[in-house]
Motif scaffolding. Structure first.
Motif, PDB file in Angstrom:
ATOM      1  N   ILE A  76      45.743  50.245  36.614  1.00 44.22           N
ATOM      2  CA  ILE A  76      46.086  49.292  37.485  1.00 44.22           C
ATOM      3  C   ILE A  76      45.015  48.262  37.550  1.00 44.22           C
ATOM      4  O   ILE A  76      45.396  47.092  37.548  1.00 44.22           O
ATOM      5  CB  ILE A  76      45.910  50.102  38.777  1.00 44.22           C
ATOM      6  N   GLN A  77      43.611  48.628  37.292  1.00 46.45           N
ATOM      7  CA  GLN A  77      42.841  47.275  37.351  1.00 46.45           C
ATOM      8  C   GLN A  77      42.958  46.549  36.166  1.00 46.45           C
ATOM      9  O   GLN A  77      43.136  45.274  36.143  1.00 46.45           O
ATOM     10  CB  GLN A  77      41.420  47.857  37.092  1.00 46.45           C
ATOM     11  N   ALA A  78      43.479  47.177  34.812  1.00 48.00           N
ATOM     12  CA  ALA A  78      43.863  46.042  33.667  1.00 48.00           C
ATOM     13  C   ALA A  78      45.251  45.371  33.953  1.00 48.00           C
ATOM     14  O   ALA A  78      45.031  44.151  33.691  1.00 48.00           O
ATOM     15  CB  ALA A  78      43.985  47.007  32.646  1.00 48.00           C
ATOM     16  N   ARG A  79      46.111  45.804  34.780  1.00 47.01           N
ATOM     17  CA  ARG A  79      47.243  44.996  34.905  1.00 47.01           C
ATOM     18  C   ARG A  79      46.938  44.030  36.033  1.00 47.01           C
ATOM     19  O   ARG A  79      47.608  42.849  36.126  1.00 47.01           O
ATOM     20  CB  ARG A  79      48.253  45.880  35.878  1.00 47.01           C
ATOM     21  N   PHE A  80      45.731  44.200  36.872  1.00 48.93           N
ATOM     22  CA  PHE A  80      45.485  43.054  37.915  1.00 48.93           C
ATOM     23  C   PHE A  80      44.050  42.985  37.773  1.00 48.93           C
ATOM     24  O   PHE A  80      43.151  43.343  38.559  1.00 48.93           O
ATOM     25  CB  PHE A  80      45.753  43.627  39.386  1.00 48.93           C
ATOM     26  N   PRO A  81      43.644  42.141  36.790  1.00 51.52           N
ATOM     27  CA  PRO A  81      42.329  42.023  36.466  1.00 51.52           C
ATOM     28  C   PRO A  81      41.243  41.131  37.497  1.00 51.52           C
ATOM     29  O   PRO A  81      40.125  41.372  37.592  1.00 51.52           O
ATOM     30  CB  PRO A  81      42.240  41.486  35.192  1.00 51.52           C
ATOM     31  N   ASP A  82      42.258  40.400  38.185  1.00 54.93           N
ATOM     32  CA  ASP A  82      41.394  39.523  39.361  1.00 54.93           C
ATOM     33  C   ASP A  82      41.318  40.171  40.524  1.00 54.93           C
ATOM     34  O   ASP A  82      40.603  39.701  41.557  1.00 54.93           O
ATOM     35  CB  ASP A  82      42.202  38.168  39.343  1.00 54.93           C
ATOM     36  N   LEU A  83      41.699  41.307  40.799  1.00 55.85           N
ATOM     37  CA  LEU A  83      41.797  42.117  41.912  1.00 55.85           C
ATOM     38  C   LEU A  83      40.340  42.801  41.950  1.00 55.85           C
ATOM     39  O   LEU A  83      39.750  43.274  41.201  1.00 55.85           O
ATOM     40  CB  LEU A  83      42.902  43.337  42.107  1.00 55.85           C
ATOM     41  N   ASP A  84      40.067  42.565  43.482  1.00 52.17           N
ATOM     42  CA  ASP A  84      38.696  43.334  43.989  1.00 52.17           C
ATOM     43  C   ASP A  84      38.417  44.754  43.358  1.00 52.17           C
ATOM     44  O   ASP A  84      39.334  45.418  43.933  1.00 52.17           O
ATOM     45  CB  ASP A  84      38.306  42.982  45.347  1.00 52.17           C
ATOM     46  N   PRO A  85      37.613  44.939  42.372  1.00 53.20           N
ATOM     47  CA  PRO A  85      37.745  46.522  42.126  1.00 53.20           C
ATOM     48  C   PRO A  85      37.486  47.615  43.427  1.00 53.20           C
ATOM     49  O   PRO A  85      37.819  48.607  43.085  1.00 53.20           O
ATOM     50  CB  PRO A  85      36.267  46.434  41.075  1.00 53.20           C
ATOM     51  N   GLY A  86      36.877  47.000  44.383  1.00 49.97           N
ATOM     52  CA  GLY A  86      36.561  47.874  45.289  1.00 49.97           C
ATOM     53  C   GLY A  86      37.980  48.219  46.304  1.00 49.97           C
ATOM     54  O   GLY A  86      38.130  49.367  47.016  1.00 49.97           O
ATOM     55  N   LEU A  87      38.958  47.608  45.891  1.00 53.44           N
ATOM     56  CA  LEU A  87      40.350  47.939  46.447  1.00 53.44           C
ATOM     57  C   LEU A  87      41.300  48.784  45.688  1.00 53.44           C
ATOM     58  O   LEU A  87      42.097  49.249  45.897  1.00 53.44           O
ATOM     59  CB  LEU A  87      41.148  46.662  46.861  1.00 53.44           C
ATOM     60  N   VAL A  88      40.520  49.037  44.342  1.00 50.31           N
ATOM     61  CA  VAL A  88      41.609  49.819  43.451  1.00 50.31           C
ATOM     62  C   VAL A  88      41.313  51.152  43.665  1.00 50.31           C
ATOM     63  O   VAL A  88      40.235  51.896  43.511  1.00 50.31           O
ATOM     64  CB  VAL A  88      41.237  49.427  41.928  1.00 50.31           C
ATOM     65  N   GLY A  89      42.311  51.828  44.123  1.00 48.42           N
ATOM     66  CA  GLY A  89      42.437  53.460  44.533  1.00 48.42           C
ATOM     67  C   GLY A  89      43.857  53.866  44.187  1.00 48.42           C
ATOM     68  O   GLY A  89      44.905  53.089  43.732  1.00 48.42           O
ATOM     69  N   ASN A  90      44.133  55.075  44.443  1.00 49.41           N
ATOM     70  CA  ASN A  90      45.517  55.668  44.127  1.00 49.41           C
ATOM     71  C   ASN A  90      46.515  55.126  45.061  1.00 49.41           C
ATOM     72  O   ASN A  90      47.661  54.799  44.847  1.00 49.41           O
ATOM     73  CB  ASN A  90      45.593  57.340  44.391  1.00 49.41           C
ATOM     74  N   ASP A  91      45.908  54.654  46.166  1.00 51.13           N
ATOM     75  CA  ASP A  91      46.985  54.103  47.483  1.00 51.13           C
ATOM     76  C   ASP A  91      47.453  52.562  46.798  1.00 51.13           C
ATOM     77  O   ASP A  91      48.588  52.089  47.439  1.00 51.13           O
ATOM     78  CB  ASP A  91      46.353  54.040  48.776  1.00 51.13           C
ATOM     79  N   LEU A  92      46.812  52.070  45.884  1.00 51.30           N
ATOM     80  CA  LEU A  92      47.353  50.853  45.320  1.00 51.30           C
ATOM     81  C   LEU A  92      48.339  50.925  44.321  1.00 51.30           C
ATOM     82  O   LEU A  92      48.867  49.791  44.183  1.00 51.30           O
ATOM     83  CB  LEU A  92      46.205  49.956  44.558  1.00 51.30           C
ATOM     84  N   ALA A  93      48.759  52.230  43.803  1.00 49.80           N
ATOM     85  CA  ALA A  93      49.746  52.224  42.870  1.00 49.80           C
ATOM     86  C   ALA A  93      51.125  51.739  43.515  1.00 49.80           C
ATOM     87  O   ALA A  93      51.929  51.254  42.770  1.00 49.80           O
ATOM     88  CB  ALA A  93      49.845  53.779  42.541  1.00 49.80           C
TER      89      ALA A  93
END
Length: 590
Positions: A314-331
């Protein structure tokens, strides 16, 4: 992710429709507190029930489902499926009682049921505790989901998303009152359901998934698709299924699934035309909420496990996204990027609809507490109706600002869910028994609320700081329930019940069934219009069978298990027919 002109046209049409409905009812809502908060108690069951469903369909709901499924499989959803037992209990035992109370808010209940200054204090404190603190936490978790969706689909930073989404919803809610909220909810629900189904269809079309057949046959998903956990592993089965079914449903106070009803569910019951409409509204809510809606979200979550197996994907697909927001709920929002132009706009509009329906309800409900149970009760008892509406609109703005601030401090939907669940652990039994057992008193409520909050604070901030090993969420819940229940029961037997006059007045007005009042009140010929207790218990059971069988029958159908699907759906239909025939024996008044 950039939206096309067609997407923006679709979103604009939705926004204009919602705004037009809100403005249509602005004048009526401004005529008085009863209109602003309860729509004059004139609403039909289908509109009220759909409004409840729309409110529980918020932007954080599909994110939370994705968090559950990716973390523990489909069976993890028992964390909220178990609340159906609470919901059906409310339908057949409490809906009529709330409508009979004639209260403006469910917090007003405290001075109907209890007596003295302590009852007045509890009413005021609970109004601020639930209407402000608790409500702000709910607003925050929903707004957190909006920031993640805004980041993935629109490339917005969290602050910008909060400012845009919060401001639009705040203005709409402060203008239209409950009339605008419930009527708009009808439109929002339809849009949101279309959007969730569309998201599931296009998630299945991804090459990594290979359609519905490819999804259900994929070897990596076989264990994740089970409806029930592996009972050979006690620690997993206890947290996912056993504790929710055995303990959580009756012990924990959670928004939308309060034991005995409460919050915005009680607000809708109080706004119904009569007892029968109140019951039917709550029944429709539980059928639609648990039986009709979950599968599109679950399908998207399962697909995401193949498209984004790891969070790093998910982080690779959205590299500009704040890493602190990346969790399973972001799927979930991450799966929406595969939608075509136009349809993406519809899904974004559906998520905006989900956000508005939930936040507008929370703002109106929380504001009703601030106005009716705090401002009018303790600050300005002689306030005019227009003054009360003005204070309601001002408090709406304040709640939105606080909720937006807290949203920027949270990380995941599951985090907010567990915090709210733990805070209410152990208080549910009070809310169930206080209608039927005279011995429950104001000190029972104060003790339960205080102890459960202290236990939640301990597990959230103290336990880890002491260097102790972390405990599973279900263990924390059980400990919280045990400590809180022992605490409030002990306080109950050490203190006196409400005075006899208050108890008699409450019994005469509410007419609760059962024998819990006979020792202290004159029951006369018994409660009038309460129907058969046996029929109510049977209806409760049939309602649960109806919904669970429909839920699993739909799942089996999607999984390609035709025989199991037919059996489950036949059981659901049979339970529905039996329940329909049983309703006249329940004694609801028109």
């Amino acid at each position: 992710m950039q939206l096309t002109t067609l997407d923006w046209i679709v979103i604009a049409l939705y926004g204009l429709t919602a705004l037009a409905i809100g403005l249509r009812f602005a004048r009526r809502a401004g005529s008085g507190a009863d209109e602003f908060f309860l729509s004059g108690r004139k609403l039909p069951w289908w509109l009220l029930g759909t409004s409840m469903v729309a409110t529980t369909f918020s932007t954080d709901t599909p994110n939370l489902i994705a968090d559950f499924v990716r973390g523990g499989g489909v069976a993890q959803n028992w964390a909220w499926w178990a609340f159906l037992i609470t919901g059906m209990c409310t339908v057949f035992f409490y809906a009529r009682l709330w409508r009979r109370s004639g209260a403006l808010t469910d917090i007003e209940f405290y001075e109907l049921r209890y007596s003295g200054r302590a009852a007045a204090f509890l009413r005021g404190f609970r109004a601020l505790y639930l209407g402000v603190f608790y409500n702000v936490m709910i607003i925050a978790t929903v707004t957190l989901a909006a920031t993640k969706i805004g980041g993935v689909l629109l490339g917005l930073d969290p602050l910008t998303t909060v400012l845009i989404a919060g401001t639009v919803t705040m203005i709409y809610s402060a203008t239209s009152g409950l009339w605008g909220v419930v009527v708009t909810d009808l439109v929002l629900f339809v849009v949101a359901m279309i959007g969730s189904v569309a998201a599931a269809v296009f998630a299945l079309r991804q090459p990594e998934v290979g359609g519905l057949a490819g999804l259900v046959s994929h070897p990596e998903l076989q264990s994740a698709m089970n409806f029930f956990p592996d009972f050979s592993d006690w620690s997993v089965a206890a947290g996912i299924f056993i504790i929710p079914i055995a303990v959580q449903w009756w012990s924990a106070w959670y928004p939308g699934a309060e034991p005995g009803g409460g919050g915005y569910v009680a607000q809708r019951m109080l706004a119904a035309k009569n007892e029968k409409e109140s019951m039917k509204a709550t029944l429709w809510f539980n059928v639609a909420h648990y039986g009709l809606r979950p599968w599109p979200w679950i399908i998207v979550a399962l697909c995401s496990m193949l498209v984004y197996p790891e969070l790093s994907d998910i982080q690779a697909r959205f590299p500009d996204l704040d890493p602190g927001l990346v969790g399973n709920d972001l799927a979930y929002p991450a799966m929406l990027v595969f939608l075509p132009a136009g349809l993406l706009g519809l899904v974004v509009a559906s998520l905006a609809a989900a956000y508005m329906s939930t936040i507008s309800t929370q703002l109106n409900w929380g504001s009703s507490y601030v106005v009716s149970d705090f401002y009018r009760r303790f600050v300005n008892p002689d306030a005019s109706q227009r003054r009360l509406v003005a204070v309601g609109r001002l408090s709406t703005v304040g709640l939105m600002v606080l909720g937006a601030f807290i949203a920027l401090q949270l990380d995941t939907a599951g985090q907010g869910f567990q915090i709210l669940l733990q805070i209410g652990a152990g208080t549910g039994l009070i809310f169930l028994l206080r209608w039927f057992w005279y011995r429950v008193n104001v000190w029972s409520e104060l003790a339960g609320m205080t102890i459960s909050f202290m236990v939640a604070v301990y597990f959230a901030w103290v336990h880890g700081a002491l260097g102790l090993a972390p405990l599973p969420a279900w263990t924390q819940l059980v400990i919280g329930v045990a400590i809180t229940t022992v605490g409030w029961l002990g306080v109950t037997f050490l203190t006196a019940p409400a005075d006899s006059g208050t108890l008699q007045g409450f019994y005469d007005k509410i007419r609760p069934m059962g024998a819990g009042w006979r020792r202290v009140v004159d029951v006369g010929d018994g409660p009038r219009g309460s129907g058969s207790v046996t029929a109510a218990f049977l209806a409760w059971f049939l309602g649960c069978v109806l919904v669970y069988a429909a839920l699993f029958g739909t799942g089996y159908l999607l999984y390609g298990q035709g025989v199991a699907a037919v059996v489950a759906l036949a059981i659901s239909a049979g339970a529905g027919v039996w329940l329909f025939r049983l309703l006249p024996k329940l004694g609801y008044s028109d």
